[in-house]
Design an enzyme around this catalytic site. Sequence first.
Site, PDB file in Angstrom:
ATOM      1  N   ARG A 107      45.602  10.720  40.798  1.00  0.00           N
ATOM      2  CA  ARG A 107      46.214  12.044  40.650  1.00  0.00           C
ATOM      3  C   ARG A 107      47.367  11.971  39.652  1.00  0.00           C
ATOM      4  O   ARG A 107      47.625  12.926  38.933  1.00  0.00           O
ATOM      5  CB  ARG A 107      46.763  12.519  42.007  1.00  0.00           C
ATOM      6  CG  ARG A 107      45.691  12.842  43.019  1.00  0.00           C
ATOM      7  CD  ARG A 107      46.300  13.510  44.226  1.00  0.00           C
ATOM      8  NE  ARG A 107      47.156  14.617  43.798  1.00  0.00           N
ATOM      9  CZ  ARG A 107      47.926  15.325  44.626  1.00  0.00           C
ATOM     10  NH1 ARG A 107      47.946  15.038  45.915  1.00  0.00           N
ATOM     11  NH2 ARG A 107      48.674  16.311  44.189  1.00  0.00           N
ATOM     12  N   LYS A 156      53.387  14.209  34.078  1.00  0.00           N
ATOM     13  CA  LYS A 156      52.584  15.040  34.995  1.00  0.00           C
ATOM     14  C   LYS A 156      53.438  16.221  35.459  1.00  0.00           C
ATOM     15  O   LYS A 156      52.981  17.363  35.456  1.00  0.00           O
ATOM     16  CB  LYS A 156      52.163  14.224  36.204  1.00  0.00           C
ATOM     17  CG  LYS A 156      51.619  15.048  37.369  1.00  0.00           C
ATOM     18  CD  LYS A 156      51.123  14.217  38.531  1.00  0.00           C
ATOM     19  CE  LYS A 156      52.177  13.829  39.503  1.00  0.00           C
ATOM     20  NZ  LYS A 156      52.605  14.895  40.445  1.00  0.00           N
ATOM     21  N   ASN A 157      54.691  15.948  35.827  1.00  0.00           N
ATOM     22  CA  ASN A 157      55.524  16.982  36.453  1.00  0.00           C
ATOM     23  C   ASN A 157      56.184  17.911  35.458  1.00  0.00           C
ATOM     24  O   ASN A 157      56.874  18.855  35.857  1.00  0.00           O
ATOM     25  CB  ASN A 157      56.560  16.337  37.391  1.00  0.00           C
ATOM     26  CG  ASN A 157      55.877  15.748  38.624  1.00  0.00           C
ATOM     27  OD1 ASN A 157      54.679  15.983  38.846  1.00  0.00           O
ATOM     28  ND2 ASN A 157      56.594  14.964  39.387  1.00  0.00           N
ATOM     29  N   CYS A 191      52.084  17.742  53.091  1.00  0.00           N
ATOM     30  CA  CYS A 191      51.351  16.571  52.594  1.00  0.00           C
ATOM     31  C   CYS A 191      51.951  15.336  53.252  1.00  0.00           C
ATOM     32  O   CYS A 191      52.809  15.414  54.115  1.00  0.00           O
ATOM     33  CB  CYS A 191      51.446  16.502  51.079  1.00  0.00           C
ATOM     34  SG  CYS A 191      53.119  16.194  50.552  1.00  0.00           S
ATOM     35  N   ARG A 225      57.061  20.344  53.130  1.00  0.00           N
ATOM     36  CA  ARG A 225      57.078  21.030  51.834  1.00  0.00           C
ATOM     37  C   ARG A 225      57.107  22.563  51.957  1.00  0.00           C
ATOM     38  O   ARG A 225      56.195  23.264  51.542  1.00  0.00           O
ATOM     39  CB  ARG A 225      55.885  20.592  50.987  1.00  0.00           C
ATOM     40  CG  ARG A 225      55.552  19.119  50.944  1.00  0.00           C
ATOM     41  CD  ARG A 225      56.529  18.281  50.160  1.00  0.00           C
ATOM     42  NE  ARG A 225      56.577  18.523  48.746  1.00  0.00           N
ATOM     43  CZ  ARG A 225      55.788  17.921  47.836  1.00  0.00           C
ATOM     44  NH1 ARG A 225      54.860  17.106  48.236  1.00  0.00           N
ATOM     45  NH2 ARG A 225      55.919  18.191  46.552  1.00  0.00           N
ATOM     46  N   PRO A 226      58.112  23.152  52.572  1.00  0.00           N
ATOM     47  CA  PRO A 226      58.198  24.616  52.678  1.00  0.00           C
ATOM     48  C   PRO A 226      58.356  25.264  51.300  1.00  0.00           C
ATOM     49  O   PRO A 226      58.700  24.587  50.326  1.00  0.00           O
ATOM     50  CB  PRO A 226      59.434  24.841  53.525  1.00  0.00           C
ATOM     51  CG  PRO A 226      60.250  23.624  53.350  1.00  0.00           C
ATOM     52  CD  PRO A 226      59.298  22.495  53.147  1.00  0.00           C
ATOM     53  N   VAL A 265      65.589  13.348  50.037  1.00  0.00           N
ATOM     54  CA  VAL A 265      64.882  14.515  49.499  1.00  0.00           C
ATOM     55  C   VAL A 265      63.734  14.955  50.391  1.00  0.00           C
ATOM     56  O   VAL A 265      63.571  16.135  50.684  1.00  0.00           O
ATOM     57  CB  VAL A 265      64.384  14.226  48.058  1.00  0.00           C
ATOM     58  CG1 VAL A 265      63.562  15.392  47.528  1.00  0.00           C
ATOM     59  CG2 VAL A 265      65.569  13.922  47.139  1.00  0.00           C
ATOM     60  N   ASP A 291      60.778   9.997  43.608  1.00  0.00           N
ATOM     61  CA  ASP A 291      59.426   9.572  43.195  1.00  0.00           C
ATOM     62  C   ASP A 291      59.372   8.114  42.773  1.00  0.00           C
ATOM     63  O   ASP A 291      58.289   7.587  42.538  1.00  0.00           O
ATOM     64  CB  ASP A 291      58.922  10.445  42.036  1.00  0.00           C
ATOM     65  CG  ASP A 291      58.627  11.847  42.495  1.00  0.00           C
ATOM     66  OD1 ASP A 291      58.424  12.724  41.650  1.00  0.00           O
ATOM     67  OD2 ASP A 291      58.636  12.080  43.721  1.00  0.00           O
ATOM     68  N   LEU A 324      62.276  28.935  49.483  1.00  0.00           N
ATOM     69  CA  LEU A 324      63.191  29.224  48.365  1.00  0.00           C
ATOM     70  C   LEU A 324      62.452  29.919  47.224  1.00  0.00           C
ATOM     71  O   LEU A 324      63.007  30.796  46.556  1.00  0.00           O
ATOM     72  CB  LEU A 324      63.854  27.935  47.880  1.00  0.00           C
ATOM     73  CG  LEU A 324      64.717  27.232  48.934  1.00  0.00           C
ATOM     74  CD1 LEU A 324      65.244  25.902  48.406  1.00  0.00           C
ATOM     75  CD2 LEU A 324      65.864  28.124  49.394  1.00  0.00           C
ATOM     76  N   ARG A 335      49.563  20.873  45.608  1.00  0.00           N
ATOM     77  CA  ARG A 335      50.716  21.741  45.845  1.00  0.00           C
ATOM     78  C   ARG A 335      51.174  22.449  44.583  1.00  0.00           C
ATOM     79  O   ARG A 335      51.633  23.584  44.632  1.00  0.00           O
ATOM     80  CB  ARG A 335      51.886  20.902  46.366  1.00  0.00           C
ATOM     81  CG  ARG A 335      51.882  20.590  47.801  1.00  0.00           C
ATOM     82  CD  ARG A 335      53.167  19.935  48.154  1.00  0.00           C
ATOM     83  NE  ARG A 335      54.298  20.714  47.675  1.00  0.00           N
ATOM     84  CZ  ARG A 335      54.729  21.817  48.260  1.00  0.00           C
ATOM     85  NH1 ARG A 335      54.073  22.270  49.309  1.00  0.00           N
ATOM     86  NH2 ARG A 335      55.752  22.472  47.805  1.00  0.00           N
TER      87      ARG A 335
HETATM   88  C1  EPZ Z   1      58.583  18.310  42.624  1.00  0.00           C
HETATM   89  O1  EPZ Z   1      58.073  18.729  43.871  1.00  0.00           O
HETATM   90  C2  EPZ Z   1      57.687  17.183  42.156  1.00  0.00           C
HETATM   91  N1  EPZ Z   1      56.323  17.686  41.969  1.00  0.00           N
HETATM   92  C3  EPZ Z   1      57.674  16.054  43.185  1.00  0.00           C
HETATM   93  O2  EPZ Z   1      56.881  15.000  42.671  1.00  0.00           O
HETATM   94  C4  EPZ Z   1      59.118  15.548  43.349  1.00  0.00           C
HETATM   95  O3  EPZ Z   1      59.147  14.551  44.348  1.00  0.00           O
HETATM   96  C5  EPZ Z   1      60.022  16.715  43.743  1.00  0.00           C
HETATM   97  O4  EPZ Z   1      59.922  17.775  42.762  1.00  0.00           O
HETATM   98  C6  EPZ Z   1      61.483  16.293  43.850  1.00  0.00           C
HETATM   99  O5  EPZ Z   1      61.916  15.777  42.622  1.00  0.00           O
HETATM  100  C7  EPZ Z   1      56.023  18.349  40.819  1.00  0.00           C
HETATM  101  O6  EPZ Z   1      56.866  18.546  39.952  1.00  0.00           O
HETATM  102  C8  EPZ Z   1      54.610  18.812  40.659  1.00  0.00           C
HETATM  103  P1  EPZ Z   1      61.306  20.381  45.595  1.00  0.00           P
HETATM  104  P2  EPZ Z   1      58.662  20.081  44.573  1.00  0.00           P
HETATM  105  O7  EPZ Z   1      60.939  21.803  45.707  1.00  0.00           O
HETATM  106  O8  EPZ Z   1      58.925  21.100  43.535  1.00  0.00           O
HETATM  107  C9  EPZ Z   1      62.679  21.268  50.007  1.00  0.00           C
HETATM  108  C10 EPZ Z   1      55.150  13.405  42.671  1.00  0.00           C
HETATM  109  O9  EPZ Z   1      54.997  12.341  43.288  1.00  0.00           O
HETATM  110  N2  EPZ Z   1      62.270  22.648  49.713  1.00  0.00           N
HETATM  111  O10 EPZ Z   1      62.460  19.982  44.717  1.00  0.00           O
HETATM  112  O11 EPZ Z   1      57.778  20.433  45.703  1.00  0.00           O
HETATM  113  C11 EPZ Z   1      61.452  20.376  50.183  1.00  0.00           C
HETATM  114  O12 EPZ Z   1      61.000  20.450  51.517  1.00  0.00           O
HETATM  115  C12 EPZ Z   1      55.688  14.637  43.391  1.00  0.00           C
HETATM  116  O13 EPZ Z   1      54.911  13.554  41.439  1.00  0.00           O
HETATM  117  C13 EPZ Z   1      62.572  23.648  50.648  1.00  0.00           C
HETATM  118  O14 EPZ Z   1      63.161  23.378  51.698  1.00  0.00           O
HETATM  119  O15 EPZ Z   1      60.055  19.515  45.130  1.00  0.00           O
HETATM  120  C14 EPZ Z   1      61.962  19.013  49.852  1.00  0.00           C
HETATM  121  O16 EPZ Z   1      62.559  18.447  50.992  1.00  0.00           O
HETATM  122  C15 EPZ Z   1      55.926  14.368  44.870  1.00  0.00           C
HETATM  123  N3  EPZ Z   1      62.180  24.915  50.383  1.00  0.00           N
HETATM  124  C16 EPZ Z   1      63.042  19.283  48.805  1.00  0.00           C
HETATM  125  O17 EPZ Z   1      63.335  20.692  48.880  1.00  0.00           O
HETATM  126  C17 EPZ Z   1      61.517  25.264  49.229  1.00  0.00           C
HETATM  127  O18 EPZ Z   1      61.206  26.460  49.036  1.00  0.00           O
HETATM  128  C18 EPZ Z   1      62.603  18.974  47.383  1.00  0.00           C
HETATM  129  O19 EPZ Z   1      61.516  19.807  47.077  1.00  0.00           O
HETATM  130  C19 EPZ Z   1      61.226  24.243  48.302  1.00  0.00           C
HETATM  131  C20 EPZ Z   1      61.617  22.944  48.561  1.00  0.00           C
END
Ligand code: EPZ
Length: 432
Positions: free
Chosen positions: A401, A24-25, A120, A125-126, A331, A309, A129, A96
């Site tokens: 999902r 999915k990801n 969520c 989820r900011p 995370v 995850d 970055l 998202r």
């Molecule tokens: C991806 O989400 C995955 N989703 C998530 O899987 C997964 O848990 C996550 O990566 C971590 O591995 C998809 O790939 C569609 P991040 P993403 O940006 O990209 C902070 C599932 O169950 N952050 O690496 O949103 C954020 O708040 C889902 O399949 C900022 O601070 O993850 C979090 O604490 C859930 N600023 C951390 O980084 C930003 O601009 C990780 O987020 C972006 C992120």
Amino acid sequence: MESETLIVQGGIPLRGRIRTKGSKNASLPIMAAALLSAEKIILQGVPDLLDVQTMIAVLESLGAAVRFRPREETIEITPGSALSCEPPPALVQQMRASFLVLGPLLARCGKVRLSLPGGCAIGSRPVNLHLKGLSAMGANLEVRGGCIEGETGGLRGARIYLDYPSVGATENIMAAATLARGTTILENAALEPEIVDLANFLNSMGAKISGAGTTTIRIDGVEALGATKHTVIPDRIEAGTLMLSGVISGGDIIVENIVPDYLKPLLAKLREVGAVVEEIEPTAIRVASSGTLKAVDLKTLPYPGFPTDLQPQFMTLLALAEGTSIVTETVFENRFRHVEGLSRLGAQIKVEGHHAIIQGTRMLTGAPVCASDLRAGAALLLAALAAEGVTEISGIVHLRRGYSRLEERLSRLGARIEIGRQVSDRALGLGS
Ligand code: EPZ
């Protein structure tokens, strides 16, 4: 209003072979990045999931022609040359990952109006970055009325350092940089396998990306990207969830279509708790319960650390391990929502901030529970497979999902899972 539930008869050891679906990801960022080309993109190995359907709706709302054949797990996407740059907010807020069209739309159309993805169940989820990186490439981005409004006279290469190795930010920036003028160097990039798959997909369209899978990714911008055919990597999180179902049910299963390299943290932890883990073929692993489970500590980290995850699912296993385990979630700030449901099934878990202390119990017992998010739902399903008696899980739209026909596939391993109908209190004339 009726909604589906899963009714699980627990205590049945699972046996047999089960095949992991495509990731999915990996599928979602690749589908979004298809917008970078005007030509036909063929994706294979795409799982039939609610999130894939939502991303298809987003692409179609932008004017792309999309044809999905779920049984063949194949999608054809032809974005064409007249893309809209403003997907409907309601759609974007559903998922998202829709935010991953931001980079491709800025690169292709030079402007975008995109609803901010809501927070969520697992955290705020900011997207700071994502915005920092794209702004460094010359995009003027403003937040107005809950939307990101962006335009650019043309993206240009930049040197960008990510404060945190964000998966989504790495994907949005890498995709946008493929069509920027000049070279982009992305430092402290995410290392996940899904990043490498996205880079391979983009390179097959004519992009010039090197270093994906390391902390520094170099992207040399090109004029345009063309057609391609790409098979997405297997889903390492689904594979881990399936493996845990074999162990927690006291069974003995073989999980196929996997890349053992992607699962190192999970395989190491499964061996540490005392499960049988045997790499029987290059892309298949046998897992089995050894009869006893030992408590272990677990800390989630960005790849190649233990994946967040799989934290809810592994915690479920620890609820049945002998001794006390400590799970630390680094995370996301709120990823212990599954503890409530596990506790209703008899698990002894105490949450202290980013830590959960799990006192293993001999047995869980069935009860009605509700899934709050995708991986919490998976954890409750695993617990239900192990629990004595019947467990009814509501909120399974979350499962839909991220897992394709999971109850059907687990039933082929001997699980007793039926679809129930949860009739709301109102329909029963109960409550206010
Ligand atoms: C991806 O989400 C995955 N989703 C998530 O899987 C997964 O848990 C996550 O990566 C971590 O591995 C998809 O790939 C569609 P991040 P993403 O940006 O990209 C902070 C599932 O169950 N952050 O690496 O949103 C954020 O708040 C889902 O399949 C900022 O601070 O993850 C979090 O604490 C859930 N600023 C951390 O980084 C930003 O601009 C990780 O987020 C972006 C992120």
